[in-house]
Design an enzyme around this catalytic site. Structure first.
Site, PDB file in Angstrom:
ATOM      1  N   THR A  18       0.819  -1.217   0.000  1.00  0.00           N
ATOM      2  CA  THR A  18       0.000   0.000   0.000  1.00  0.00           C
ATOM      3  C   THR A  18       0.854   1.270   0.000  1.00  0.00           C
ATOM      4  O   THR A  18       2.042   1.246   0.325  1.00  0.00           O
ATOM      5  CB  THR A  18      -0.933   0.029   1.225  1.00  0.00           C
ATOM      6  N   ASP A  19       0.186   2.374  -0.324  1.00  0.00           N
ATOM      7  CA  ASP A  19       0.819   3.685  -0.249  1.00  0.00           C
ATOM      8  C   ASP A  19       0.532   4.290   1.126  1.00  0.00           C
ATOM      9  O   ASP A  19      -0.022   3.633   2.005  1.00  0.00           O
ATOM     10  CB  ASP A  19       0.334   4.580  -1.395  1.00  0.00           C
ATOM     11  N   ALA A  20       0.872   5.537   1.301  1.00  0.00           N
ATOM     12  CA  ALA A  20       0.707   6.196   2.603  1.00  0.00           C
ATOM     13  C   ALA A  20      -0.747   6.283   3.047  1.00  0.00           C
ATOM     14  O   ALA A  20      -1.033   6.385   4.242  1.00  0.00           O
ATOM     15  CB  ALA A  20       1.312   7.602   2.556  1.00  0.00           C
TER      16      ALA A  20
END
Length: 145
Positions: A18-20
């Site tokens: 995942t991203d932030a």
């Protein structure tokens, strides 16, 4: 690459996918789809390295188109399935989907998250020239539609 007996490949989204914002990073779907195709081979007592070693065959991706329908999120369980849409002598076109499942409640309909259409070509591992795909690799699949 799917037959009636094939179950989808299950993939649980972890933090590194995942991203932030906790949304699956778009490039990670390529890895999920690749692992699903590799698992399809393993279920048939095959592997990419065995295809090279015993049959001098590589199956590289020639082209792909990906669509994103909804965001995948941290901790989702995604079911990856695949279907050969077209097969010719040296190439196959595979549609793969990632759907969010709900293992805690199987009555909830899976949600389509991402779709990819992948063109794979059979290649001689020595010459890197196109090579016919063996019939035994896709015995129940459509041919040259």
């Amino acid at each position: 690459m799917t037959t009636a007996a094939d179950a989808p490949f299950l993939f649980r989204v972890c933090y590194s996918d995942t991203d932030a914002a906790g949304v699956v990073y778009h490039a990670r779907y390529l890895e999920m789809f690749e692992r699903s195709r590799a698992e399809w081979l393993y279920q048939r007592n095959l592997s990419p390295s065995l295809l090279v070693r015993d049959y001098n065959l590589l199956l590289p991706v020639r082209e792909l188109t990906m669509s994103f329908h909804k965001p995948g999120r941290l901790d989702d369980v995604l079911a990856i399935d695949q279907l050969i849409e077209h097969r010719s002598r040296t190439q196959i076109k595979v549609r793969q989907t990632a759907k969010r499942t709900h293992p805690e409640d199987p009555n909830i309909e899976p949600e389509l998250i991402a779709t990819v259409v992948i063109h794979i070509v059979g290649v001689d591992a020595t010459t890197l020239k196109p090579k016919a795909l063996p019939d035994w690799l896709f015995p129940l699949e459509p041919t040259g539609q």
